[in-house]
Design a protein around this motif. Structure first.
Motif, PDB file in Angstrom:
ATOM      1  N   LEU A  23       1.060  -1.460  -0.475  1.00 42.56           N
ATOM      2  CA  LEU A  23       0.014  -0.222   0.373  1.00 42.56           C
ATOM      3  C   LEU A  23       0.869   1.015   0.309  1.00 42.56           C
ATOM      4  N   TYR A  24       1.648   1.392   0.864  1.00 37.26           N
ATOM      5  CA  TYR A  24       2.465   2.477   0.779  1.00 37.26           C
ATOM      6  C   TYR A  24       3.663   3.035  -0.062  1.00 37.26           C
ATOM      7  N   ASP A  25       3.970   1.345  -1.151  1.00 40.57           N
ATOM      8  CA  ASP A  25       5.008   1.550  -1.674  1.00 40.57           C
ATOM      9  C   ASP A  25       3.992   2.090  -3.008  1.00 40.57           C
ATOM     10  N   LEU A  62      14.962   7.365  17.378  1.00 43.95           N
ATOM     11  CA  LEU A  62      14.782   7.045  16.436  1.00 43.95           C
ATOM     12  C   LEU A  62      13.174   6.920  15.315  1.00 43.95           C
ATOM     13  N   ASP A  63      12.734   7.178  14.284  1.00 42.87           N
ATOM     14  CA  ASP A  63      11.674   8.057  13.380  1.00 42.87           C
ATOM     15  C   ASP A  63      11.070   5.752  13.267  1.00 42.87           C
ATOM     16  N   PHE A  64       9.953   5.124  14.367  1.00 40.03           N
ATOM     17  CA  PHE A  64       9.580   4.429  14.044  1.00 40.03           C
ATOM     18  C   PHE A  64       8.905   4.299  12.952  1.00 40.03           C
ATOM     19  N   GLY A  65       8.544   3.571  11.311  1.00 40.74           N
ATOM     20  CA  GLY A  65       7.434   3.745  10.991  1.00 40.74           C
ATOM     21  C   GLY A  65       7.565   5.131   9.796  1.00 40.74           C
ATOM     22  N   CYS A  66       8.617   5.056   9.577  1.00 38.91           N
ATOM     23  CA  CYS A  66       9.180   7.358   8.664  1.00 38.91           C
ATOM     24  C   CYS A  66       8.531   7.641   8.222  1.00 38.91           C
ATOM     25  N   GLY A  67       7.921   6.542   7.191  1.00 45.85           N
ATOM     26  CA  GLY A  67       7.208   6.863   6.304  1.00 45.85           C
ATOM     27  C   GLY A  67       7.592   7.710   5.213  1.00 45.85           C
ATOM     28  N   THR A  86      13.435   4.353  10.410  1.00 41.80           N
ATOM     29  CA  THR A  86      12.046   3.154   9.759  1.00 41.80           C
ATOM     30  C   THR A  86      11.813   2.481   9.499  1.00 41.80           C
ATOM     31  N   ASP A  87      11.561   2.200   8.074  1.00 37.83           N
ATOM     32  CA  ASP A  87       9.820   1.763   7.692  1.00 37.83           C
ATOM     33  C   ASP A  87       9.963   0.225   7.288  1.00 37.83           C
ATOM     34  N   LEU A  88       9.112  -0.134   6.968  1.00 37.82           N
ATOM     35  CA  LEU A  88       8.656  -1.120   6.342  1.00 37.82           C
ATOM     36  C   LEU A  88       8.798  -0.889   4.431  1.00 37.82           C
ATOM     37  N   SER A  89       8.121   0.218   4.152  1.00 35.35           N
ATOM     38  CA  SER A  89       7.854   0.111   2.617  1.00 35.35           C
ATOM     39  C   SER A  89       9.387   0.798   2.194  1.00 35.35           C
ATOM     40  N   THR A  90       9.562   0.217   0.698  1.00 34.59           N
ATOM     41  CA  THR A  90      11.024   0.509   0.141  1.00 34.59           C
ATOM     42  C   THR A  90      10.383   1.893  -0.682  1.00 34.59           C
ATOM     43  N   GLY A  91       9.721   2.249  -1.130  1.00 40.58           N
ATOM     44  CA  GLY A  91       9.314   3.190  -1.483  1.00 40.58           C
ATOM     45  C   GLY A  91       9.535   4.166  -0.976  1.00 40.58           C
ATOM     46  N   MET A  92       8.842   4.204   0.201  1.00 36.93           N
ATOM     47  CA  MET A  92       8.465   5.500   1.429  1.00 36.93           C
ATOM     48  C   MET A  92      10.186   5.345   1.853  1.00 36.93           C
ATOM     49  N   LEU A  93      10.923   5.092   1.714  1.00 33.61           N
ATOM     50  CA  LEU A  93      12.468   4.834   2.375  1.00 33.61           C
ATOM     51  C   LEU A  93      13.108   5.147   1.251  1.00 33.61           C
ATOM     52  N   GLN A 107      15.430  -0.694   6.855  1.00 29.39           N
ATOM     53  CA  GLN A 107      14.790  -1.643   6.207  1.00 29.39           C
ATOM     54  C   GLN A 107      13.909  -2.253   7.433  1.00 29.39           C
ATOM     55  N   LEU A 108      12.620  -2.110   7.680  1.00 31.90           N
ATOM     56  CA  LEU A 108      12.464  -2.847   9.255  1.00 31.90           C
ATOM     57  C   LEU A 108      11.569  -4.561   8.523  1.00 31.90           C
ATOM     58  N   THR A 109      12.247  -5.480   8.615  1.00 35.70           N
ATOM     59  CA  THR A 109      11.717  -6.420   9.055  1.00 35.70           C
ATOM     60  C   THR A 109      10.544  -6.088  10.125  1.00 35.70           C
ATOM     61  N   CYS A 126       4.808   8.053  14.717  1.00 38.10           N
ATOM     62  CA  CYS A 126       3.588   9.280  14.148  1.00 38.10           C
ATOM     63  C   CYS A 126       3.196   8.581  13.237  1.00 38.10           C
ATOM     64  N   GLY A 127       1.858   8.294  13.609  1.00 36.59           N
ATOM     65  CA  GLY A 127       0.553   7.706  12.355  1.00 36.59           C
ATOM     66  C   GLY A 127       0.988   6.009  11.839  1.00 36.59           C
ATOM     67  N   VAL A 128       1.800   5.711  13.184  1.00 39.54           N
ATOM     68  CA  VAL A 128       1.697   4.447  12.526  1.00 39.54           C
ATOM     69  C   VAL A 128       1.553   3.436  12.934  1.00 39.54           C
ATOM     70  N   ILE A 129       1.098   3.116  14.587  1.00 45.46           N
ATOM     71  CA  ILE A 129       0.683   2.244  15.257  1.00 45.46           C
ATOM     72  C   ILE A 129      -1.195   2.374  15.478  1.00 45.46           C
ATOM     73  N   GLY A 132      -5.680  -0.604  10.838  1.00 37.79           N
ATOM     74  CA  GLY A 132      -5.970  -0.485   9.612  1.00 37.79           C
ATOM     75  C   GLY A 132      -3.967   0.221   9.457  1.00 37.79           C
ATOM     76  N   ALA A 133      -3.581  -0.007  10.391  1.00 34.60           N
ATOM     77  CA  ALA A 133      -1.882  -0.098  10.203  1.00 34.60           C
ATOM     78  C   ALA A 133      -1.213  -0.883  10.941  1.00 34.60           C
ATOM     79  N   ALA A 134      -0.235  -0.849  11.732  1.00 31.23           N
ATOM     80  CA  ALA A 134       0.615  -1.573  12.468  1.00 31.23           C
ATOM     81  C   ALA A 134      -0.217  -2.108  13.229  1.00 31.23           C
ATOM     82  N   PRO A 135      -0.694  -3.238  13.748  1.00 30.30           N
ATOM     83  CA  PRO A 135      -0.840  -3.792  14.999  1.00 30.30           C
ATOM     84  C   PRO A 135      -0.218  -3.449  16.464  1.00 30.30           C
ATOM     85  N   ALA A 136      -1.282  -3.401  17.749  1.00 30.19           N
ATOM     86  CA  ALA A 136      -1.283  -3.362  18.692  1.00 30.19           C
ATOM     87  C   ALA A 136      -0.378  -3.480  19.008  1.00 30.19           C
TER      88      ALA A 136
HETATM   89  C1  LIG Z   1       0.600   6.650   7.724  1.00 31.89           C
HETATM   90  S1  LIG Z   1       2.753   6.352   7.504  1.00 31.89           S
HETATM   91  C2  LIG Z   1       3.281   7.638   8.521  1.00 31.89           C
HETATM   92  C3  LIG Z   1       4.763   7.791   8.578  1.00 31.89           C
HETATM   93  C4  LIG Z   1       5.277   8.751   8.904  1.00 31.89           C
HETATM   94  N1  LIG Z   1       5.385   8.701  10.618  1.00 31.89           N
HETATM   95  C5  LIG Z   1       4.330   9.906   9.080  1.00 31.89           C
HETATM   96  O1  LIG Z   1       4.226   9.933   9.855  1.00 31.89           O
HETATM   97  O2  LIG Z   1       4.064  10.832   7.891  1.00 31.89           O
HETATM   98  C6  LIG Z   1       2.626   5.103   8.016  1.00 31.89           C
HETATM   99  C7  LIG Z   1       3.302   4.054   7.551  1.00 31.89           C
HETATM  100  O3  LIG Z   1       3.769   3.161   8.901  1.00 31.89           O
HETATM  101  C8  LIG Z   1       4.489   2.207   8.259  1.00 31.89           C
HETATM  102  N2  LIG Z   1       4.189   0.517   8.811  1.00 31.89           N
HETATM  103  C9  LIG Z   1       2.908   0.263   8.109  1.00 31.89           C
HETATM  104  N3  LIG Z   1       2.864  -1.603   9.101  1.00 31.89           N
HETATM  105  C10 LIG Z   1       3.930  -0.934  10.006  1.00 31.89           C
HETATM  106  C11 LIG Z   1       4.365  -2.193  10.941  1.00 31.89           C
HETATM  107  N4  LIG Z   1       4.093  -3.667  11.270  1.00 31.89           N
HETATM  108  N5  LIG Z   1       5.928  -1.401  11.841  1.00 31.89           N
HETATM  109  C12 LIG Z   1       6.826  -0.408  10.470  1.00 31.89           C
HETATM  110  N6  LIG Z   1       5.662   0.294  10.184  1.00 31.89           N
HETATM  111  C13 LIG Z   1       4.801  -0.009   9.883  1.00 31.89           C
HETATM  112  C14 LIG Z   1       3.907   1.781   6.828  1.00 31.89           C
HETATM  113  O4  LIG Z   1       4.676   1.066   5.645  1.00 31.89           O
HETATM  114  C15 LIG Z   1       3.905   3.514   7.114  1.00 31.89           C
HETATM  115  O5  LIG Z   1       5.014   3.929   5.878  1.00 31.89           O
END
Ligand SMILES: C[S@@+](CC[C@H](N)C(=O)[O-])C[C@H]1O[C@@H](n2cnc3c(N)ncnc32)[C@H](O)[C@@H]1O
Length: 205
Positions: A23-25, A62-67, A86-93, A107-109, A126-129, A132-136
């Motif tokens: 989705l984010y790629d 550290l900006d986790f899920g930096c997008g 760090t982030d899952l998505s190559t395109g966002m990185l 890139q995260l696993t 920020c906006g990651v957990i 509909g995005a990263a699980p709890a």
């Molecule tokens: C809404 S974006 C937020 C990006 C950035 N932090 C911002 O505020 O613009 C959500 C990001 O979370 C990443 N993401 C989704 N699931 C994840 C997971 N399980 N672990 C880490 N990152 C994840 C996505 O790849 C995406 O880049």
């Protein structure tokens, strides 16, 4: 696809990491534009709150899920000088690399965060957990990388604030090792009339 259509797609997505990365790629090239026109306010709110509580702005963060780097740019605008992402998505990185906000990106696993506690004075999500995005459980993973006296700063959007699993995961941290230093509700995405609460937690010594 319009900004609103892109947001509809995101809010309907599953939290499966492969789905999220794809989705984010797909969204990476237009993400910044779409979020800017939608009035995405949480990156600035998180950065300002952290800047109040972490006064050494040269400390590593550290900006986790930096997008694409919007959250890293907000941290840099608030004065932080040493930001990794760090982030899952190559395109966002790839977009984050162009932002110039980061010292290091990787890139995260999903479900793994190979960071020793004490490496960062704060880990921001920020906006990651969220629903509909990263699980709890991602919040527990993020917290495991934070050492005594150091901070986790996380945003939960309004949907997530109503979700029992995410709220129970947050409460479990507060019951075991973390204190809540601040919790501020404000605008998340203005065009959706959606809010978020930014929680700043500190691991007790
Ligand atoms: C809404 S974006 C937020 C990006 C950035 N932090 C911002 O505020 O613009 C959500 C990001 O979370 C990443 N993401 C989704 N699931 C994840 C997971 N399980 N672990 C880490 N990152 C994840 C996505 O790849 C995406 O880049």
């Amino acid at each position: 696809m319009s900004a609103e259509e892109a947001l509809d797609r995101v809010y309907a997505a599953s939290s499966d990491p492969t789905t999220q990365a794809e989705l984010y790629d797909d969204w990476a090239a237009s993400y910044d534009h779409d979020l800017e026109v939608s009035g995405y306010a949480t990156p600035g709110r998180i950065a300002e709150l952290l800047a109040e509580h972490l006064t050494d702005h040269d400390a590593p963060v550290l900006d986790f899920g930096c997008g694409s780097g919007m959250s890293g740019r907000a941290l840099a605008d608030a004065g932080f000088t040493t930001i990794d992402g760090t982030d899952l998505s190559t395109g966002m990185l790839e977009q984050a690399e162009h932002s110039g906000a980061y010292r290091r990106l990787w890139q995260l696993t999903a479900g793994q965060l190979d960071v020793s506690p004490g490496t960062y004075r704060a880990v921001v999500a920020c906006g990651v957990i969220s629903v509909g995005a990263a699980p709890a459980g991602t919040l527990t993973l993020v917290a495991s990388a934070v050492g005594p006296g150091d901070m986790v700063v996380v945003s939960f959007n309004d949907h997530t604030l109503e979700d029992d699993e995410y709220m129970a995961t947050l409460q479990a941290l507060l019951d075991d090792g973390f204190e809540q230093v601040a919790a501020e509700h404000g605008v998340h995405i203005a065009s959706r009339d959606m809010g978020s609460t930014v929680f700043l937690l500190r691991r007790r010594d």
